[in-house]
Design an enzyme around this catalytic site. Structure first.
Site, mmCIF file in Angstrom:
data_model
loop_
_atom_site.group_PDB
_atom_site.id
_atom_site.type_symbol
_atom_site.label_atom_id
_atom_site.label_comp_id
_atom_site.label_asym_id
_atom_site.label_seq_id
_atom_site.Cartn_x
_atom_site.Cartn_y
_atom_site.Cartn_z
ATOM 1 N N CYS A 6 2.207 2.899 -2.443
ATOM 2 C CA CYS A 6 2.247 1.693 -3.280
ATOM 3 C C CYS A 6 0.913 1.433 -3.983
ATOM 4 C CB CYS A 6 2.618 0.496 -2.407
ATOM 5 S SG CYS A 6 3.296 -0.844 -3.385
ATOM 6 N N ASP A 141 5.591 -6.235 6.848
ATOM 7 C CA ASP A 141 4.164 -6.152 6.507
ATOM 8 C C ASP A 141 3.419 -7.169 7.378
ATOM 9 O OD1 ASP A 141 1.802 -5.489 5.225
ATOM 10 O OD2 ASP A 141 2.267 -6.559 3.358
HETATM 11 O O1 LIG Z 1 -0.908 -4.363 -2.858
HETATM 12 C C1 LIG Z 1 -0.957 -5.499 -3.347
HETATM 13 O O2 LIG Z 1 -1.929 -5.876 -4.005
HETATM 14 C C2 LIG Z 1 0.198 -6.439 -3.142
HETATM 15 C C3 LIG Z 1 0.173 -7.666 -3.790
HETATM 16 C C4 LIG Z 1 1.213 -8.555 -3.624
HETATM 17 C C5 LIG Z 1 2.295 -8.234 -2.827
HETATM 18 C C6 LIG Z 1 2.335 -7.003 -2.157
HETATM 19 C C7 LIG Z 1 1.295 -6.101 -2.301
HETATM 20 N N1 LIG Z 1 1.287 -4.895 -1.635
HETATM 21 C C8 LIG Z 1 2.130 -4.536 -0.535
HETATM 22 O O3 LIG Z 1 1.363 -4.496 0.665
HETATM 23 C C9 LIG Z 1 1.864 -3.483 1.530
HETATM 24 C C10 LIG Z 1 0.838 -2.430 1.861
HETATM 25 O O4 LIG Z 1 -0.338 -2.940 2.281
HETATM 26 P P1 LIG Z 1 -1.533 -2.071 2.913
HETATM 27 O O5 LIG Z 1 -2.642 -2.121 1.918
HETATM 28 O O6 LIG Z 1 -1.074 -0.660 3.142
HETATM 29 O O7 LIG Z 1 -1.871 -2.791 4.178
HETATM 30 C C11 LIG Z 1 2.964 -2.774 0.769
HETATM 31 O O8 LIG Z 1 4.218 -3.270 1.158
HETATM 32 C C12 LIG Z 1 2.675 -3.129 -0.658
HETATM 33 O O9 LIG Z 1 3.861 -3.111 -1.426
#
Ligand SMILES: O=C(O)c1ccccc1N[C@@H]1O[C@H](COP(=O)(O)O)[C@@H](O)[C@H]1O
Length: 221
Positions: A6, A141
């Site tokens: 992502c 998450d």
């Molecule tokens: O990644 C972002 O900036 C974000 C912003 C708003 C909503 C979701 C976002 N990301 C999501 O976060 C998890 C992964 O996080 P990690 O950095 O691996 O801890 C994943 O579901 C992204 O879609």
């Protein structure tokens, strides 16, 4: 094991990551995120990726990540970009998901709908049951009081040992090449989603770490 990388913002990285064997690329359609990418730019990336009709790109899930966005805006983004899956990462209710599902069906019934839940405790996990008959996938998450996603924080994996909703579920939050094998061993999800654990900086993927992440998952599962 399904793998989603992502926070994609660059065409060359999208192409390289798909060629490494990722199942999905995630694009952050949340303006306040440092990984934000406009629908227009997503459309350009998807057009370039898919025009070759090459095998790696035909089955690729191209997921738009939205946060408390209206159904009309989401549908407009889907129609104008070529995205084929929606991830809802905000406070969207089961009723909202149901309404969105009906509207997405009019565009294309194949569009995958994923509901992310930011889990703080067992009560948060219980909420997953409310969505499991409506969406295709529940994504777990970690909770952060300030940041909606991409936090690098992990859920307490012990809490997820017996988590088994009526639909597929994917694990996100603080995953990395170093810890993903342990995460799979403890939680047994159907899919994995990673962003900050494979980055040089927000939105700029470290292709070496992406490769190591995918290799670890494939070795372990
Ligand atoms: O990644 C972002 O900036 C974000 C912003 C708003 C909503 C979701 C976002 N990301 C999501 O976060 C998890 C992964 O996080 P990690 O950095 O691996 O801890 C994943 O579901 C992204 O879609």
């Amino acid at each position: 094991m399904y793998i989603k990388i992502c926070g994609i913002t660059k065409l060359d990285q999208a192409r390289a990551i798909a060629q490494m064997g990722a199942d999905a690329l995630g694009f952050i359609c949340v303006p306040s995120s440092p990984r934000y990418i406009s629908t227009n730019t997503i459309g350009q990336i998807i057009f370039s990726l898919t025009k070759s009709q090459s095998e790696q790109f035909v089955d690729l899930d191209l997921i738009g990540v939205f946060l408390n966005t209206s159904t009309a805006e989401i549908c407009h983004a889907m129609e104008s970009s070529g995205l084929n899956a929606v991830q809802l990462h905000g406070d969207e209710s089961p009723e909202f998901c149901d309404r969105l599902r009906s509207q997405l069906d009019l565009i294309n019934p194949q569009i995958k709908l994923i509901k992310a839940l930011r889990v703080k405790d067992r009560a948060g996990l219980e909420r997953a049951k409310l969505y499991s008959d409506i969406v295709d996938v529940v994504l777990l998450d970690a909770y952060d009081p300030q940041i909606a996603g991409g936090t690098g924080k992990a859920i307490d994996w012990q809490m997820l040992r017996d988590f088994c909703p009526n639909c597929d579920w994917w694990l996100a939050g603080g995953l990395s090449p170093e810890n993903v094998a342990e995460a799979i061993a403890l939680t047994s999800p159907q899919g994995l989603d990673v962003s900050s654990g494979v980055e040089l900086s927000a939105g700029d993927k470290d292709l070496d770490r992406v490769k190591r992440f995918i290799t670890s998952v494939k070795e372990y599962s």
